[in-house]
Structures are given as structure tokens and as C-alpha cells.
Design a protein around this motif. Structure first.
Motif, mmCIF file in Angstrom:
data_model
loop_
_atom_site.group_PDB
_atom_site.id
_atom_site.type_symbol
_atom_site.label_atom_id
_atom_site.label_comp_id
_atom_site.label_asym_id
_atom_site.label_seq_id
_atom_site.Cartn_x
_atom_site.Cartn_y
_atom_site.Cartn_z
ATOM 1 N N ASN A 91 0.807 -1.221 0.000
ATOM 2 C CA ASN A 91 0.000 0.000 0.000
ATOM 3 C C ASN A 91 0.836 1.264 0.000
ATOM 4 O O ASN A 91 0.329 2.348 -0.324
ATOM 5 C CB ASN A 91 -0.925 -0.001 1.221
ATOM 6 C CG ASN A 91 -1.919 -1.139 1.182
ATOM 7 O OD1 ASN A 91 -2.286 -1.608 0.112
ATOM 8 N ND2 ASN A 91 -2.334 -1.606 2.354
ATOM 9 N N GLY A 92 2.119 1.151 0.359
ATOM 10 C CA GLY A 92 3.004 2.309 0.326
ATOM 11 C C GLY A 92 3.199 2.876 -1.065
ATOM 12 O O GLY A 92 3.733 3.973 -1.219
ATOM 13 N N LEU A 93 2.756 2.149 -2.086
ATOM 14 C CA LEU A 93 2.795 2.667 -3.449
ATOM 15 C C LEU A 93 1.751 3.761 -3.644
ATOM 16 O O LEU A 93 1.837 4.539 -4.594
ATOM 17 C CB LEU A 93 2.537 1.522 -4.433
ATOM 18 C CG LEU A 93 2.770 1.777 -5.921
ATOM 19 C CD1 LEU A 93 4.235 2.106 -6.196
ATOM 20 C CD2 LEU A 93 2.342 0.567 -6.740
ATOM 21 N N LEU A 94 0.799 3.843 -2.737
ATOM 22 C CA LEU A 94 -0.296 4.805 -2.852
ATOM 23 C C LEU A 94 -0.108 6.017 -1.954
ATOM 24 O O LEU A 94 -0.520 7.125 -2.308
ATOM 25 C CB LEU A 94 -1.624 4.123 -2.499
ATOM 26 C CG LEU A 94 -1.906 2.798 -3.203
ATOM 27 C CD1 LEU A 94 -3.212 2.212 -2.702
ATOM 28 C CD2 LEU A 94 -1.927 2.986 -4.713
ATOM 29 N N HIS A 95 0.466 5.806 -0.789
ATOM 30 C CA HIS A 95 0.643 6.900 0.168
ATOM 31 C C HIS A 95 1.663 6.453 1.206
ATOM 32 O O HIS A 95 1.651 5.308 1.646
ATOM 33 C CB HIS A 95 -0.684 7.231 0.861
ATOM 34 C CG HIS A 95 -0.708 8.561 1.548
ATOM 35 N ND1 HIS A 95 0.043 8.843 2.676
ATOM 36 C CD2 HIS A 95 -1.389 9.707 1.257
ATOM 37 C CE1 HIS A 95 -0.185 10.078 3.063
ATOM 38 N NE2 HIS A 95 -1.049 10.630 2.217
ATOM 39 N N ARG A 96 2.549 7.354 1.597
ATOM 40 C CA ARG A 96 3.518 7.024 2.633
ATOM 41 C C ARG A 96 2.777 6.601 3.908
ATOM 42 O O ARG A 96 1.810 7.230 4.313
ATOM 43 C CB ARG A 96 4.392 8.246 2.919
ATOM 44 C CG ARG A 96 5.534 7.983 3.880
ATOM 45 C CD ARG A 96 6.315 9.273 4.174
ATOM 46 N NE ARG A 96 6.657 9.995 2.947
ATOM 47 C CZ ARG A 96 6.231 11.225 2.673
ATOM 48 N NH1 ARG A 96 5.440 11.863 3.517
ATOM 49 N NH2 ARG A 96 6.585 11.815 1.552
ATOM 50 N N ASP A 97 3.196 5.518 4.509
ATOM 51 C CA ASP A 97 2.575 4.984 5.732
ATOM 52 C C ASP A 97 1.093 4.670 5.529
ATOM 53 O O ASP A 97 0.268 4.841 6.431
ATOM 54 C CB ASP A 97 2.745 5.949 6.906
ATOM 55 C CG ASP A 97 4.197 6.151 7.288
ATOM 56 O OD1 ASP A 97 4.974 5.181 7.189
ATOM 57 O OD2 ASP A 97 4.560 7.279 7.674
ATOM 58 N N ALA A 98 0.742 4.180 4.336
ATOM 59 C CA ALA A 98 -0.661 3.897 4.036
ATOM 60 C C ALA A 98 -1.267 2.896 5.009
ATOM 61 O O ALA A 98 -2.430 3.034 5.407
ATOM 62 C CB ALA A 98 -0.797 3.384 2.611
ATOM 63 N N ASP A 99 -0.505 1.887 5.408
ATOM 64 C CA ASP A 99 -1.041 0.885 6.336
ATOM 65 C C ASP A 99 -1.436 1.525 7.662
ATOM 66 O O ASP A 99 -2.475 1.177 8.243
ATOM 67 C CB ASP A 99 -0.009 -0.221 6.574
ATOM 68 C CG ASP A 99 0.378 -0.952 5.302
ATOM 69 O OD1 ASP A 99 -0.535 -1.399 4.587
ATOM 70 O OD2 ASP A 99 1.583 -1.052 5.014
ATOM 71 N N ILE A 100 -0.624 2.454 8.125
ATOM 72 C CA ILE A 100 -0.937 3.145 9.379
ATOM 73 C C ILE A 100 -2.178 4.010 9.209
ATOM 74 O O ILE A 100 -3.057 4.056 10.084
ATOM 75 C CB ILE A 100 0.272 3.972 9.844
ATOM 76 C CG1 ILE A 100 1.413 3.035 10.266
ATOM 77 C CG2 ILE A 100 -0.105 4.906 10.993
ATOM 78 C CD1 ILE A 100 2.712 3.738 10.587
ATOM 79 N N HIS A 101 -2.285 4.703 8.082
ATOM 80 C CA HIS A 101 -3.473 5.525 7.824
ATOM 81 C C HIS A 101 -4.729 4.663 7.800
ATOM 82 O O HIS A 101 -5.767 5.037 8.362
ATOM 83 C CB HIS A 101 -3.325 6.260 6.492
ATOM 84 C CG HIS A 101 -2.308 7.356 6.507
ATOM 85 N ND1 HIS A 101 -2.409 8.466 7.316
ATOM 86 C CD2 HIS A 101 -1.157 7.524 5.803
ATOM 87 C CE1 HIS A 101 -1.381 9.272 7.114
ATOM 88 N NE2 HIS A 101 -0.598 8.713 6.203
ATOM 89 N N LEU A 102 -4.662 3.522 7.153
ATOM 90 C CA LEU A 102 -5.813 2.624 7.093
ATOM 91 C C LEU A 102 -6.188 2.115 8.485
ATOM 92 O O LEU A 102 -7.372 2.062 8.849
ATOM 93 C CB LEU A 102 -5.514 1.444 6.169
ATOM 94 C CG LEU A 102 -5.389 1.767 4.677
ATOM 95 C CD1 LEU A 102 -4.712 0.609 3.943
ATOM 96 C CD2 LEU A 102 -6.766 2.041 4.066
ATOM 97 N N ALA A 103 -5.181 1.727 9.255
ATOM 98 C CA ALA A 103 -5.438 1.209 10.601
ATOM 99 C C ALA A 103 -6.064 2.284 11.489
ATOM 100 O O ALA A 103 -6.969 2.000 12.285
ATOM 101 C CB ALA A 103 -4.148 0.691 11.213
ATOM 102 N N ARG A 104 -5.590 3.512 11.367
ATOM 103 C CA ARG A 104 -6.158 4.594 12.173
ATOM 104 C C ARG A 104 -7.606 4.870 11.788
ATOM 105 O O ARG A 104 -8.454 5.096 12.661
ATOM 106 C CB ARG A 104 -5.315 5.858 12.007
ATOM 107 C CG ARG A 104 -3.997 5.819 12.788
ATOM 108 C CD ARG A 104 -3.144 7.039 12.507
ATOM 109 N NE ARG A 104 -1.972 7.067 13.383
ATOM 110 C CZ ARG A 104 -0.867 7.736 13.105
ATOM 111 N NH1 ARG A 104 -0.758 8.430 11.968
ATOM 112 N NH2 ARG A 104 0.155 7.714 13.942
ATOM 113 N N ALA A 105 -7.890 4.848 10.495
ATOM 114 C CA ALA A 105 -9.264 5.089 10.050
ATOM 115 C C ALA A 105 -10.199 4.007 10.575
ATOM 116 O O ALA A 105 -11.314 4.291 11.048
ATOM 117 C CB ALA A 105 -9.317 5.155 8.530
ATOM 118 N N ALA A 106 -9.773 2.751 10.497
ATOM 119 C CA ALA A 106 -10.602 1.656 10.994
ATOM 120 C C ALA A 106 -10.777 1.744 12.508
ATOM 121 O O ALA A 106 -11.894 1.607 13.029
ATOM 122 C CB ALA A 106 -9.977 0.318 10.608
#
Length: 392
Positions: A91-106
Motif C-alpha cells: 500500500n506504500g505505493l499509494l501513500h507514505r505509511d498507508a497501512d498506518i493511515h488505514l489502521a487509524r481510520a478503521a
């Protein structure tokens, strides 16, 4: 003239499709293709979306529109809505730290987040950044048992109690359009290199300051000089266990004492075998149409396997969710919950945590609205009698 919004105010984004359009314009073409494409002729990719349009919804009259009851217990934990962010790789291909952003949103919405083996953020870094996350972990079976055992140890150590074993990617599907962006493996063609330069926001959002990220979960197993994107990709390509079978799954069931689900199930006979092994659930999934082209749509497969699963193990669906009404249809056909992939990835590509959160909020709002319009007051009331088959 009908056209999607093109600004930055997320409150003016009204659908997942609109988020997808924004992501398409903000990403270099090769990154968009990686996110949105499928295998070969993309028959299954298309069917995943069309499968939902094959069903209409019945509406009952004269039902007061109180807020419907949308909470549901999934694997022993009550969720405010029956959905979670499923595992997606790189997912880092889409946004830096994308996994963290997704986890925070969830986490902000009381929903689980499932981290992929092929994530850019490691298990440890994710939990450090989002301590309250309800963390699930997706495992690709590794050829080296020492690597697999250590991944399981690390997942347990950070508090993950739900493991998804993906079984439909032992060899990679033929993603032709993705491959056409490269002159040779992992080397962009010149036209795609020029296209990258036309996306300075993406360069700042992803490439600065250290270039493409590696796969954080795999870094401990790489030589020091290969702890980068290319080294991670080569490693997971070598390590994927192409000989995964039911006997190995049985051993994993004995080894992993917490909740275990098999992801990639499409056939009723495989549900029976999962039940016999004592699995806690299965995820009906065709890998987003990125593996076997011609496999049934996720919704068609769900309809086929639901009778075997009902009351015997948890049944989740992955693939094609773009509307709250899609969630309703999946639940009516027997799913306990759905996993989101591209829907929240579009959001994270556009605006990180806020974009992923917007996708979750839109789907939740549409779910509530759909139930109200149907005259359905509780998720437990949903069943096949709420659906009718549309002519296509």
C-alpha cells in the motif's frame, strides 16, 4: 453536465466511485494500474462488480425510519457495522505509511484492520503507531518454516488474535496490463517514467525522502543490502509456498491457537474441509479478480457456499464492495461481514487517513440509508427474501 468533484474537500465526495476517480487522477498510471487492474481479460474483476447489480432489493411499506440496528458480532467481537479493512499488499505505493493511515481510520470507527504479510509497515511499527488497533494478520504461506513460524510469533506478540491464511496466490495471476508498464521486471518503461514526473504530489507523498518502501514484515529476513523495495519483492517471490495443501493447513491449525480463517474459498466442498479442520471461518474471495480469470464473482460464490457454512463457521466476503447496498446484498446472501480492499485504498491514495475514513463513512451512511429505504430495522432480518433477481 454530470462529472465528479475535482477539488480537495472530502465532504464534497459522495461515493467510492468518486474517490476512485480522484485516485486515478492523482496516481501515476503504473500505480493506478497496480491498484485497479486484474488478471488477463479481467472477466472476474468485472464480474465482481456486476454480480451485485444482478440483485435488486425489496422494500416494505409503512416502516418507521428509526436508525436501524447495524451492530453485529463477528468472531466474538461486536462491530458497529459488519465490515473491516481487509489485507492488501504494498500500500506504500499509494501513500507514505498507508497501512498506518488505514489502521487509524478503521480503529477510529471501532472496526478491525487486517495487515498483510506483504505490507510496507511491519507488525511492530503498526501497533506502535496505532496501539488500540483490533489487528488481524494475513499470512502468505512461506516456503521456509523458520520465516513462517517467526511471522506467527511476531503476530501473537503484538496482540493479533485473528489469522487469515491466503490460499489463492501460491502462484501469481497473469496481470498483463500491470506488466506492460515495465520494460523488464521492476523497471518502468520510459513512457511510465515520464508519467511519474508528471505527478509531483505523488513523488512527495510516496517517494520522498527514501524512495519506494520495502516490505516491513519481511525486512528481518533480508540481507542488510537488500532491505529495500526490490529486495523485498524478490524475497517474497522466492518464499511463497506453492505446495500449500490441506495437511499444511491442519498443522497450522494445531500451531495457531487463536482464530484462524482461510481466505480464497470459492467452492462448497472447500467450506466442508475447512469445517472439518476446525477453522473459525472462511473468506469468500477471488483475490479481487487478480488471480484466476474466469473464477466466479465473490457474490456468486457466496451464494453457493452459504448453505454449507450457515451456523457452522463465520462467513466473510471480499471483493467488489463499492456501495452500502452491496453490503446489504452480501449479508442477505449469508455473509456475516465484508472485507474492504480497493474502496479504502482509493481513499488512502487521495488523502491518507482522512480519505480512508471518508470511504468507511460513505459506506456506513449508505448501509443505514439502504436499510431505512427497504423498511428493514435490523441486520438479522436480512435474508434471500429481501432480494430479487434483475434481468440483465
Amino acid at each position: 453536465m454530470r462529472r465528479f468533484y475535482r477539488g480537495r474537500d472530502l465532504s464534497r465526495v459522495h461515493s467510492v466511485a468518486e474517490l476512485a476517480d480522484m485516485a486515478r487522477r492523482r496516481l501515476p498510471y503504473f500505480a493506478w494500474e497496480y491498484l485497479s487492474g486484474g488478471a488477463q481479460d479481467e472477466l472476474t474483476l468485472t464480474d465482481n462488480l456486476d454480480g451485485f447489480s444482478a440483485y435488486g432489493l425489496h422494500a416494505r411499506a409503512m416502516v418507521p425510519c428509526h436508525p436501524p440496528a447495524t451492530a453485529r458480532a463477528v468472531l466474538g467481537r461486536v462491530l458497529p457495522v459488519p465490515l473491516l479493512i481487509g489485507p492488501t499488499g504494498y500500500n506504500g505505493l499509494l501513500h507514505r505509511d498507508a497501512d498506518i493511515h488505514l489502521a487509524r481510520a478503521a480503529t477510529a470507527r471501532g472496526l478491525p484492520f487486517c495487515l498483510s504479510t506483504a505490507a510496507n509497515t511491519s507488525l511492530e511499527a503498526l501497533v506502535a503507531a496505532v496501539p488500540e488497533v483490533n489487528l488481524w494478520f494475513q499470512l502468505y504461506a512461506m516456503g521456509d518454516p523458520r520465516v513462517q513460524n517467526d511471522l506467527l510469533r511476531r503476530a501473537a506478540a503484538v496482540g493479533s488474535r485473528t489469522l487469515l491464511l491466503t490460499c489463492d496466490a501460491m502462484v501469481l495471476g497473469n496481470r498483463e496490463w500491470d506488466r506492460r508498464n515495465f520494460a523488464k521486471p521492476r523497471q518502468l518503461a520510459w513512457r511510465n517514467t515520464l508519467d511519474v514526473l508528471r505527478h509531483p504530489r505523488w513523488l512527495q507523498q510516496v517517494m520522498w525522502p527514501a524512495g519506494l518502501p520495502g516490505m516491513g514484515n519481511l525486512e528481518p529476513y533480508l540481507p542488510l543490502n537488500e532491505r529495500n523495495a526490490l529486495g523485498s519483492m524478490a524475497f517474497i517471490g522466492r518464499q511463497m509456498d506453492s505446495l500449500l495443501d490441506w495437511d499444511k493447513l491442519a498443522r497450522l491449525r494445531d500451531q495457531w491457537g487463536e482464530r484462524l480463517l482461510l481466505k480464497g474459498v470459492l467452492h462448497p466442498a472447500d467450506v466442508e474441509r475447512a469445517i472439518a479442520l476446525g477453522l473459525d471461518g472462511v473468506v469468500v474471495s477471488n483475490h479481487g479478480g487478480r488471480q484466476l480469470d474466469g473464477a466466479p464473482s465473490s457474490l456468486a460464490a457466496l451464494a453457493a457456499v452459504a448453505p454449507q457454512a450457515r451456523g457452522r463457521l463465520s462467513l466473510l466476503l471480499d471483493g467488489g464492495i463499492r456501495r452500502g447496498s452491496d453490503i446489504v446484498k452480501a449479508l442477505a446472501l449469508g455473509a456475516d461481514a465484508v472485507l474492504l480492499g480497493r474502496a479504502t485504498l482509493y481513499g488512502v491514495a487521495v488523502a491518507g487517513e482522512a480519505g480512508a475514513g471518508r470511504a468507511l463513512d460513505l459506506l456506513t451512511q449508505e448501509l443505514v440509508q439502504t436499510l431505512n429505504l427497504m423498511g428493514c430495522t435490523h441486520l438479522s432480518h436480512l435474508g434471500r427474501d429481501n432480494l430479487w433477481e434483475r434481468r440483465r
